[in-house]
Scaffold this motif. Structure first.
Motif, short mmCIF file in Angstrom:
data_model
loop_
_atom_site.label_atom_id
_atom_site.label_comp_id
_atom_site.label_asym_id
_atom_site.label_seq_id
_atom_site.Cartn_x
_atom_site.Cartn_y
_atom_site.Cartn_z
N GLY A 1 0.81 -1.21 0.00
CA GLY A 1 0.00 0.00 0.00
C GLY A 1 0.84 1.26 0.00
N LEU A 2 2.03 1.19 0.61
CA LEU A 2 2.91 2.34 0.65
C LEU A 2 3.48 2.63 -0.74
CD1 LEU A 2 4.79 1.49 3.96
CD2 LEU A 2 2.80 2.99 3.64
N GLU A 3 3.71 1.59 -1.53
CA GLU A 3 4.17 1.77 -2.91
C GLU A 3 3.13 2.56 -3.70
OE1 GLU A 3 4.98 -2.03 -4.58
OE2 GLU A 3 6.41 -2.59 -3.00
N ALA A 4 1.85 2.17 -3.52
CA ALA A 4 0.78 2.86 -4.25
C ALA A 4 0.69 4.34 -3.86
CB ALA A 4 -0.55 2.16 -3.99
N LYS A 5 1.09 4.65 -2.63
CA LYS A 5 1.07 6.04 -2.17
C LYS A 5 2.31 6.82 -2.61
CE LYS A 5 -0.10 7.32 1.91
NZ LYS A 5 -0.13 7.47 3.39
N GLY A 6 3.28 6.10 -3.19
CA GLY A 6 4.50 6.77 -3.64
C GLY A 6 5.49 7.04 -2.53
#
Length: 270
Positions: free
Chosen positions: A109-114
């Protein structure tokens, strides 16, 4: 320990006259009707009710995964119009990516948030440590027990720092010993993070053990029958041995008994 007196000044989740109707085989099917409920900021609220009463439907509405047919749901006074990063959801099924390690699952999920790579890794380690999985960061789901996988799922929901954690029977598939262990660990996480938690369960014991309040739902269409305040002199030691625990359990079951019978009658008639 967060207390109700500390959290009563602010409503985190406001559920106002909420109903949910589906069309099933061309006929209207009402799952929820006239739900009114406030969840206080920083509160641990458990939700119990007979099978088919709409508990999971209500959680989906709070999560923004579906829209109510009537009424509205507010988070911090603003209407819920869809999913948001202010809400994390943990389901009964772990839904982990089997090709990702525990750390990489938490980072997803942190990847999706950049979020930058180094920050992602540090945050994932922090939350895996918080749920008792320090040293297991590089293990894959097939190398973890059921309880450990559920810990990873909880860590993943916590990692993007939601204000609200929504949990749909997350321990139902676990053995009794693992379930009790995770209940205690979840309470520790709640105390440390101050999150607002709404937790669905079929277990009255689990509802009383975890919840500051227990919201009891009726048979379909689901409504809030009563909200039971749960208060112990101390939450130290084994609460289940406290005479008050048995009294709360009995009260919740007395509210549920007729609803369970009504739900069984609905099933036989369908």
């Amino acid at each position: 320990m967060t207390t109700l007196s500390e959290t009563a000044v602010r409503t985190k989740i406001g559920i106002r006259g909420v109903g949910r109707t589906f069309t099933v085989r061309g006929e209207p099917f009402t799952a929820l009707a006239d739900i009114d409920l406030d969840v206080r900021e920083g509160e641990f609220l458990t939700l119990v009710g007979p099978s088919g009463c709409g508990k999971s439907t209500l959680l989906d509405l709070i999560a923004g995964l579906a829209a109510p047919s009537s009424g509205e749901i507010l988070i911090d006074g603003a209407p819920v119009t869809g999913p948001g990063l202010d809400r994390g959801v943990v389901f009964q099924q772990y839904a982990l990516f089997p090709w990702r390690s525990a750390r990489a699952n938490v980072e997803f999920g942190l990847e999706a948030k950049g979020v930058p790579r180094r920050e992602r890794a540090g945050r994932a380690r922090h939350y895996l440590d918080l749920v008792g999985l320090a040293g297991f960061e590089d293990r894959y789901p097939h190398e973890l027990s059921g309880g450990m996988r559920q810990r990873v799922a909880i860590a993943r929901s916590l990692a993007f720092d939601p204000d609200v954690l929504l949990m749909d029977e997350p321990f139902a598939a676990l053995d009794a010993q693992t379930r009790e262990s995770l209940q205690g660990e979840l309470l520790d996480v709640w105390r440390k993070t101050g999150k607002t938690i709404v937790f669905i369960t079929h277990s009255i014991d689990e509802a009383v053990y975890l919840g500051q309040r227990v919201a009891v739902m009726t048979s379909r269409p689901g409504r809030i029958k009563e909200v039971v305040e749960v208060s112990f002199d101390s939450r130290e030691g084994d609460l289940r041995a406290d005479p008050a625990f048995g009294a709360y359990r009995h009260h919740v079951w007395s509210l549920l008994r007729a609803e369970v019978a009504a739900a069984q009658e609905q099933e036989r008639a369908s």
